[in-house]
Design an enzyme around this catalytic site. Structure first.
Site, PDB file in Angstrom:
ATOM      1  N   GLN A 234       0.829  -1.203   0.000  1.00 57.39           N
ATOM      2  CA  GLN A 234       0.000   0.000   0.000  1.00 57.39           C
ATOM      3  C   GLN A 234       0.868   1.259   0.000  1.00 57.39           C
ATOM      4  OE1 GLN A 234      -2.991  -0.895  -0.633  1.00 57.39           O
ATOM      5  NE2 GLN A 234      -3.353   1.235  -1.016  1.00 57.39           N
ATOM      6  N   HIS A 237       1.980   3.083  -3.291  1.00 55.60           N
ATOM      7  CA  HIS A 237       1.061   3.840  -4.153  1.00 55.60           C
ATOM      8  C   HIS A 237       1.476   5.306  -4.282  1.00 55.60           C
ATOM      9  CE1 HIS A 237      -2.017   1.288  -5.718  1.00 55.60           C
ATOM     10  NE2 HIS A 237      -2.260   0.742  -4.558  1.00 55.60           N
ATOM     11  N   GLU A 303      -9.931   1.981   3.890  1.00 52.36           N
ATOM     12  CA  GLU A 303     -10.242   1.549   2.525  1.00 52.36           C
ATOM     13  C   GLU A 303     -10.000   0.035   2.410  1.00 52.36           C
ATOM     14  OE1 GLU A 303      -8.664   2.487  -2.008  1.00 52.36           O
ATOM     15  OE2 GLU A 303      -7.335   2.844  -0.311  1.00 52.36           O
ATOM     16  N   HIS A 304      -8.820  -0.408   2.823  1.00 50.11           N
ATOM     17  CA  HIS A 304      -8.491  -1.839   2.831  1.00 50.11           C
ATOM     18  C   HIS A 304      -8.268  -2.280   4.274  1.00 50.11           C
ATOM     19  CE1 HIS A 304      -6.840  -0.304  -1.056  1.00 50.11           C
ATOM     20  NE2 HIS A 304      -7.450  -1.375  -1.531  1.00 50.11           N
ATOM     21  N   ASP A 337      -6.823  -6.115  -5.412  1.00 47.45           N
ATOM     22  CA  ASP A 337      -6.465  -4.994  -6.282  1.00 47.45           C
ATOM     23  C   ASP A 337      -6.484  -5.389  -7.752  1.00 47.45           C
ATOM     24  OD1 ASP A 337      -6.193  -3.021  -4.465  1.00 47.45           O
ATOM     25  OD2 ASP A 337      -4.006  -2.907  -4.510  1.00 47.45           O
ATOM     26  N   HIS A 396     -54.003  17.629  -4.730  1.00 50.58           N
ATOM     27  CA  HIS A 396     -53.642  16.226  -4.508  1.00 50.58           C
ATOM     28  C   HIS A 396     -54.900  15.427  -4.135  1.00 50.58           C
ATOM     29  CE1 HIS A 396     -49.465  17.567  -4.438  1.00 50.58           C
ATOM     30  NE2 HIS A 396     -49.053  16.322  -4.270  1.00 50.58           N
TER      31      HIS A 396
END
Length: 410
Positions: A234, A237, A303-304, A337, A396
């Site tokens: 990770q 990235h 996220e993960h 991924d 209505h």
């Protein structure tokens, strides 16, 4: 660490400069909106169309992702809420979708797959990819190949907020889309948030998906080399990626073993400088037990989430907030991924508390319908008229009354 300290320690690096980022993004979006291709090209290079290639690795991943998203299709729903009153719900694809494929420090054909395959399965009519070109103005063949496989209309060779603006408003040669998907750096995320708030753009976004992040929960049975490899995968990235380790009852020696592995593995990586940047604001939190670990994890909403734990499957019940979960020692985050079939476009910044990752439903809208018989209107009519009266909406009320009267031949 007290709760406030933990919260401070877990602040995402890129969240510290939100106003500055909006200041940069705003003029770019306005420029592209007003000056179309000219502005877009001034921020990037040129356009090119898809060509055909083959790639076995992409084909395997494509097929797994297709299977998983195909299985998410739902039958239309039909419910008779009372005799003669039938309510339905059915889905229709979002017609025009814009898929942002990052290409800054890494080329990501996997993101083209994660966004393109569900768009294809959903039956979206127009698929437009946007991805920053390489320095020579071309785009990586892998992304072109994926665009070709999913039936994309075109590839916009642009990145950043300018690409988001082109997709949101359209230019002379870029189709305006109805919804923009895909992760990116903080400028892409800010651009997506900006256009989704502009009612004139008429564009939705999948979710706020910024710089990537991972949270690994490890106990004494976890393999230090595996833990380190997940943290590093990770960290590579980008320098604004966040890497968090929650260590359950590990002694100094066990923590040191992970630290040593991290160092040893990092030194062998080609992107060691990026890794160093991300690791510099990584956080290790020591806790006593799994319950304490899950309180922190659910509050951070990673996220993960990687569970390197004994009986990891049982812990999944305690997961309340996460983009995607990787269970047990044989499930590195990399499989999600790329090729397992789950989607990797996931909420970051803690938005996993409110948002799902990209799925088939992200490319669909649900439409409801009502279908009443004369008896159905008789059955439900008085309730409708009474509520309309309470709300003092006489037209209505009369829309029902006029029909009931005609049934009674008045």
């Amino acid at each position: 660490m007290g709760t406030a300290q933990v919260t401070e320690a877990l602040k995402r690096p890129s969240q510290k400069s939100a106003e500055a980022i909006m200041g940069i993004v705003h003029p770019i979006i306005n420029d592209v909106r007003q000056n179309g291709d000219k502005a877009l090209l001034s921020y990037t290079h040129k356009f090119e169309k898809a060509t055909s290639l083959t790639s076995p690795a992409i084909d395997v991943s494509f097929e797994n992702i297709r299977k998983f998203h195909e299985a998410q299709k739902e039958e239309p729903l039909k419910v008779e809420t009372m005799p003669g009153v039938i309510c339905s719900r059915f889905s229709r694809p979002i017609e025009r979708v814009g898929l942002y494929v990052p290409g800054g420090t890494a080329v990501l054909p996997s993101t083209a797959l994660m966004l393109g395959v569900p768009a294809m399965v959903a039956g979206c009519q127009k698929i437009v990819l946007a991805s920053p070109p390489r320095s020579d103005g071309s785009i990586t063949p892998e992304i072109v190949y994926v665009a070709h496989k999913v039936g994309a209309e075109s590839i916009v060779l642009a990145g950043g907020a300018q690409a988001v603006a082109a997709l949101a408003y359209g230019t002379e040669s870029v189709t305006k889309v109805d919804k923009i998907y895909g992760p990116g750096n903080q400028f892409v995320t800010a651009g997506k948030m900006y256009v989704s708030n502009d009612t004139n753009a008429g564009v939705g976004i999948d979710m706020p998906a910024g710089p990537s992040e991972v949270l690994v929960i490890a106990d004494s049975e976890a393999n230090p080399a595996f833990v380190a490899s997940d943290l590093l995968s990770q960290a590579e990235h980008g320098v604004d990626s966040q890497v968090v380790l929650i260590a359950i009852d590990l002694d100094e020696q066990q923590l040191q073993a992970i630290e040593d592995e991290l160092h040893k593995q990092a030194m062998a990586l080609p992107r060691v400088d990026i890794v160093r940047g991300a690791i510099s604001h990584s956080v290790t939190i020591q806790v006593k037990d799994i319950d304490e670990a899950m309180v922190i994890s659910n509050d951070y909403a990673p996220e993960h989430l990687i569970l390197q734990l004994k009986d990891a499957e049982k812990v999944v019940d305690k997961v309340m907030n996460a983009g995607s979960v990787f269970i047990g020692q044989w499930t590195p985050e990399s499989v999600g991924d790329y090729s397992a079939g789950v989607n990797h476009s996931l909420p970051t910044y803690g938005y996993a508390k409110q948002y799902s990752g990209v799925n088939l439903g992200s490319f669909l809208k649900h439409i409801t319908s009502s279908n009443l018989t004369a008896d159905g209107l008789r059955n439900v009519g008085s309730a409708v008229m009474q509520l309309a009266k309470v709300e003092e909406l006489e037209a209505h009320r009369r829309a029902v009354e006029i029909r009931l009267s005609s049934m009674d031949g008045k």
